[in-house]
Design a protein around this motif. Structure first.
Motif, mmCIF file in Angstrom:
data_model
loop_
_atom_site.group_PDB
_atom_site.id
_atom_site.type_symbol
_atom_site.label_atom_id
_atom_site.label_comp_id
_atom_site.label_asym_id
_atom_site.label_seq_id
_atom_site.Cartn_x
_atom_site.Cartn_y
_atom_site.Cartn_z
ATOM 1 N N ARG A 1 34.162 35.985 46.418
ATOM 2 C CA ARG A 1 35.257 35.618 47.312
ATOM 3 C C ARG A 1 35.470 34.106 47.406
ATOM 4 N NH1 ARG A 1 33.743 37.207 53.431
ATOM 5 N NH2 ARG A 1 35.612 38.423 52.943
ATOM 6 N N ASN A 2 34.464 33.305 47.047
ATOM 7 C CA ASN A 2 34.623 31.843 47.084
ATOM 8 C C ASN A 2 34.911 31.236 45.713
ATOM 9 O OD1 ASN A 2 34.064 31.156 49.943
ATOM 10 N ND2 ASN A 2 32.073 32.101 49.507
ATOM 11 N N ASP A 3 35.064 32.087 44.694
ATOM 12 C CA ASP A 3 35.245 31.594 43.335
ATOM 13 C C ASP A 3 36.724 31.359 43.014
ATOM 14 O OD1 ASP A 3 32.547 31.823 43.127
ATOM 15 O OD2 ASP A 3 32.566 33.670 41.942
ATOM 16 N N ASP A 4 36.959 30.602 41.950
ATOM 17 C CA ASP A 4 38.299 30.309 41.462
ATOM 18 C C ASP A 4 38.872 31.554 40.795
ATOM 19 O OD1 ASP A 4 40.575 29.435 40.157
ATOM 20 O OD2 ASP A 4 39.704 27.543 39.499
ATOM 21 N N THR A 5 39.976 32.065 41.336
ATOM 22 C CA THR A 5 40.535 33.304 40.791
ATOM 23 C C THR A 5 41.067 33.123 39.368
ATOM 24 O OG1 THR A 5 42.652 32.789 41.877
ATOM 25 C CG2 THR A 5 41.124 34.251 43.048
ATOM 26 N N LYS A 6 41.503 31.928 39.010
ATOM 27 C CA LYS A 6 41.985 31.693 37.649
ATOM 28 C C LYS A 6 40.851 31.829 36.638
ATOM 29 C CE LYS A 6 45.832 28.683 38.994
ATOM 30 N NZ LYS A 6 46.414 27.324 38.879
ATOM 31 N N ARG A 7 39.676 31.343 37.022
ATOM 32 C CA ARG A 7 38.517 31.496 36.127
ATOM 33 C C ARG A 7 38.058 32.946 36.075
ATOM 34 N NH1 ARG A 7 34.543 26.255 37.303
ATOM 35 N NH2 ARG A 7 36.058 24.642 36.644
ATOM 36 N N LEU A 8 38.088 33.611 37.205
ATOM 37 C CA LEU A 8 37.685 35.018 37.236
ATOM 38 C C LEU A 8 38.586 35.864 36.353
ATOM 39 C CD1 LEU A 8 36.924 35.510 41.046
ATOM 40 C CD2 LEU A 8 35.259 35.344 39.189
ATOM 41 N N ALA A 9 39.882 35.519 36.331
ATOM 42 C CA ALA A 9 40.832 36.292 35.533
ATOM 43 C C ALA A 9 40.532 36.201 34.039
ATOM 44 C CB ALA A 9 42.250 35.808 35.809
ATOM 45 N N LEU A 10 39.876 35.130 33.636
ATOM 46 C CA LEU A 10 39.572 34.928 32.217
ATOM 47 C C LEU A 10 38.171 35.405 31.847
ATOM 48 C CD1 LEU A 10 41.053 31.324 31.792
ATOM 49 C CD2 LEU A 10 42.125 33.497 31.139
ATOM 50 N N GLY A 11 37.389 35.792 32.855
ATOM 51 C CA GLY A 11 36.011 36.191 32.607
ATOM 52 C C GLY A 11 35.871 37.670 32.314
ATOM 53 N N ALA A 12 34.627 38.062 32.063
ATOM 54 C CA ALA A 12 34.316 39.462 31.779
ATOM 55 C C ALA A 12 34.480 40.295 33.055
ATOM 56 C CB ALA A 12 32.892 39.587 31.250
ATOM 57 N N VAL A 13 34.965 41.509 32.877
ATOM 58 C CA VAL A 13 35.188 42.402 34.012
ATOM 59 C C VAL A 13 34.138 43.510 33.995
ATOM 60 C CG1 VAL A 13 36.826 43.898 35.194
ATOM 61 C CG2 VAL A 13 37.656 41.970 33.833
ATOM 62 N N PRO A 14 33.299 43.610 34.997
ATOM 63 C CA PRO A 14 32.291 44.670 35.045
ATOM 64 C C PRO A 14 32.942 46.053 35.063
ATOM 65 C CG PRO A 14 31.833 42.974 36.676
ATOM 66 C CD PRO A 14 33.211 42.718 36.159
ATOM 67 N N PRO A 15 32.310 47.040 34.492
ATOM 68 C CA PRO A 15 32.852 48.404 34.520
ATOM 69 C C PRO A 15 33.061 48.880 35.958
ATOM 70 C CG PRO A 15 31.009 48.243 32.989
ATOM 71 C CD PRO A 15 31.041 46.955 33.763
ATOM 72 N N GLY A 16 34.170 49.565 36.178
ATOM 73 C CA GLY A 16 34.439 50.119 37.501
ATOM 74 C C GLY A 16 35.162 49.195 38.446
ATOM 75 N N VAL A 17 35.450 47.975 38.012
ATOM 76 C CA VAL A 17 36.119 46.993 38.879
ATOM 77 C C VAL A 17 37.607 46.940 38.576
ATOM 78 C CG1 VAL A 17 36.322 44.547 39.457
ATOM 79 C CG2 VAL A 17 34.064 45.580 39.196
ATOM 80 N N ASN A 18 38.415 47.106 39.593
ATOM 81 C CA ASN A 18 39.865 46.935 39.476
ATOM 82 C C ASN A 18 40.150 45.446 39.651
ATOM 83 O OD1 ASN A 18 42.653 46.701 39.913
ATOM 84 N ND2 ASN A 18 42.794 48.636 41.025
ATOM 85 N N LEU A 19 40.227 44.721 38.531
ATOM 86 C CA LEU A 19 40.308 43.265 38.587
ATOM 87 C C LEU A 19 41.579 42.785 39.261
ATOM 88 C CD1 LEU A 19 38.937 40.595 37.810
ATOM 89 C CD2 LEU A 19 40.256 40.641 35.678
ATOM 90 N N ARG A 20 42.696 43.428 38.978
ATOM 91 C CA ARG A 20 43.957 42.989 39.570
ATOM 92 C C ARG A 20 43.895 43.054 41.093
ATOM 93 N NH1 ARG A 20 49.978 45.471 38.144
ATOM 94 N NH2 ARG A 20 51.178 44.031 39.462
ATOM 95 N N TRP A 21 43.409 44.144 41.612
ATOM 96 C CA TRP A 21 43.274 44.289 43.060
ATOM 97 C C TRP A 21 42.264 43.294 43.619
ATOM 98 C CZ3 TRP A 21 45.484 46.425 47.202
ATOM 99 C CH2 TRP A 21 44.725 46.577 48.373
ATOM 100 N N ALA A 22 41.144 43.150 42.899
ATOM 101 C CA ALA A 22 40.080 42.253 43.369
ATOM 102 C C ALA A 22 40.577 40.815 43.465
ATOM 103 C CB ALA A 22 38.877 42.340 42.434
ATOM 104 N N LEU A 23 41.303 40.354 42.447
ATOM 105 C CA LEU A 23 41.796 38.975 42.462
ATOM 106 C C LEU A 23 42.787 38.762 43.592
ATOM 107 C CD1 LEU A 23 42.267 38.249 38.641
ATOM 108 C CD2 LEU A 23 40.377 37.568 40.122
ATOM 109 N N ARG A 24 43.609 39.763 43.859
ATOM 110 C CA ARG A 24 44.565 39.657 44.959
ATOM 111 C C ARG A 24 43.844 39.549 46.296
ATOM 112 N NH1 ARG A 24 49.071 44.263 46.003
ATOM 113 N NH2 ARG A 24 48.104 44.710 48.033
ATOM 114 N N GLN A 25 42.783 40.308 46.456
ATOM 115 C CA GLN A 25 42.039 40.277 47.714
ATOM 116 C C GLN A 25 41.270 38.967 47.878
ATOM 117 O OE1 GLN A 25 42.740 42.688 49.937
ATOM 118 N NE2 GLN A 25 44.114 43.158 48.229
ATOM 119 N N ILE A 26 40.708 38.459 46.805
ATOM 120 C CA ILE A 26 39.969 37.195 46.869
ATOM 121 C C ILE A 26 40.920 36.049 47.198
ATOM 122 C CG2 ILE A 26 38.675 35.511 45.502
ATOM 123 C CD1 ILE A 26 37.509 37.935 43.948
#
Length: 433
Positions: free
Chosen positions: A11-36
């Motif tokens: 929650r304290n990380d840069d969402t732009k960097r997270l968007a370019l990183g590896a996505v763990p199985p089971g994670v809805n990245l689009r939703w997660a980035l919006r919430q962060i």
């Protein structure tokens, strides 16, 4: 890893960097980035909400457009005052005065343009029943979830446009209207996403709906753009009883118009508010055209300025309302020029709704005058008022950096000459700012 666990750990990380990183199985990245991203914005804009676990955040545009906590709390206090003021035989001891709305709840609130639901959530705490209306299905889902998290058991959610909702209401008994307070914040963007200001261009169009709105409630609160010409609104809306010009930390954020079925636009009260400041609210009774009632005549400063005098700059709300002269007349201040809106007094005034400074020196704009004046000034906070140059252009000419404890004002005097004023904030023992 679940999506919720991912959100919590990043929650304290840069969402732009997270968007370019590896996505763990089971994670809805689009939703997660919006919430962060939403939570990171809420920390500054909605500090109380950011502390609540489990809230859902909407897309970025809705976060940018939603009210801040400070302005939402102001609207909640306004709605509460209007609610109890409109109800007869209410025990004054039952009137809740705290920010969480504890105590007996009465009345019905309807918000016709719910959005993210920030304004609604703070106002709803004051009411026994509250109805949130919003045409975007996704925002309705977010609101329904969040109201449960926030403990707003009295809140109902309806997914439709404001116009559709109004068409479903059939008011039979006009003496017992179904709503105590009606609130709406018309969308101020066109179909292409461009910002608009005119009332009739917003959605819904309050101008064409005002009679219908007042059939539903005797009291309507309308939030409009801070860029709107207040006098234009007074010409277009026929039932204005109060106008609230709300600023936060010195910046005008919103205009609130209180419409009442009993108002005839002969006169209204104009409230200038500067939140997060010890400034006293400035309230003025105005004619239906927005001109101040009573004595707004101000005298001009015609003699030379001298060190030790006080310079006053009315806050953003007073300036937006065009009540600078009424402000000056109330506190016995003298004006530098009809268009400068800077005022002079002989002493400090505690809690005055203005920035106030002690003048330390002045200069004309001759080369010799400026050379002597700027000899020991390498850094200053520069303001221009009724002056032919912009701040950036004048700063470059004066060769001074931004910041520091010195304040410079470039302005025009009563005789039309230009002047540069150096000033400092007064000692806290002299004035409570």
């Amino acid at each position: 890893m679940t999506t919720e666990e991912y959100i919590s750990s990043h929650r304290n990380d840069d969402t732009k960097r997270l968007a370019l990183g590896a996505v763990p199985p089971g994670v809805n990245l689009r939703w997660a980035l919006r919430q962060i991203e939403g939570w990171q914005m809420a920390r500054k804009k909605l500090p109380e909400w950011s502390k609540a676990d489990g809230l859902w955040y909407p897309p970025r545009l809705s976060m940018e457009q939603c009210s801040s906590e400070a302005t939402a709390l102001y609207k909640a206090s306004l709605a509460e005052r209007l609610l109890y003021g409109n109800r007869e035989n209410i025990d004054s001891n039952s009137v809740n005065t705290d920010r969480k709305g504890r105590g007996e709840q009465i009345g019905t609130l309807i918000d016709l343009t719910g959005g993210f639901g920030v304004d609604f959530s703070y106002m709803a705490r004051r009411f026994r029943r509250a109805l949130y209306v919003e045409q975007q299905e996704e925002l309705c889902k977010v609101a329904l979830h969040n109201f449960s998290v926030l403990g707003l058991g009295q809140a109902d959610v309806t997914c439709c446009s404001a116009e559709e909702f109004l068409d479903t209401i059939d008011v039979i008994d006009t003496t017992n209207k179904p709503c105590d307070i009606l609130y709406l914040d018309p969308a101020r963007r066109d179909g292409a996403g461009r910002k608009i200001v005119a009332i009739s261009d917003c959605t819904p169009d309050v101008v064409s709906l005002q009679d219908k709105l007042l059939e539903l409630s005797d009291c309507v609160i309308v939030k409009l753009s801070p860029m709107l010409d207040i006098k234009q609104a007074l010409r277009q809306l026929r039932y204005i009883a109060e106008v609230h010009v709300v600023s936060f930390k010195g910046e005008c954020k919103e205009l609130l118009f209180v419409l009442k079925s009993s108002a005839k636009n002969v006169e209204c009260s104009l409230h200038c508010v500067n939140l997060a400041s010890p400034d006293a609210d400035f309230v003025c009774e105005c004619q239906g055209d927005g001109s101040a009632k009573g004595n707004g005549k101000v005298e001009y400063m015609t003699e030379p300025l001298s060190a030790g005098l006080y310079l006053f700059e009315p806050n953003a709300s007073i300036q937006k309302a065009g009540l600078q002269d009424v402000f000056a007349a109330k506190w016995g201040l003298r004006k530098l020029h009809p268009m400068s809106h800077l005022f002079i007094g002989s002493e400090a005034i505690p809690h005055v709704p203005a920035r106030q400074f002690v003048i330390t020196a002045t200069s004309d704009f001759s080369k010799s005058g400026l050379k002597s004046f700027l000899k020991n000034i390498k850094q200053a906070n520069l303001t221009v008022r009724n002056f032919p140059e912009s701040v950036d252009k004048l700063r470059a000419r004066l060769k001074i950096k931004e910041g520091g404890s010195t304040f410079l004002f470039a302005t025009t005097l009563f005789d039309g000459s230009h002047i540069l004023i150096s000033a400092n904030l007064p000692d806290k023992n002299q004035a409570l700012l």
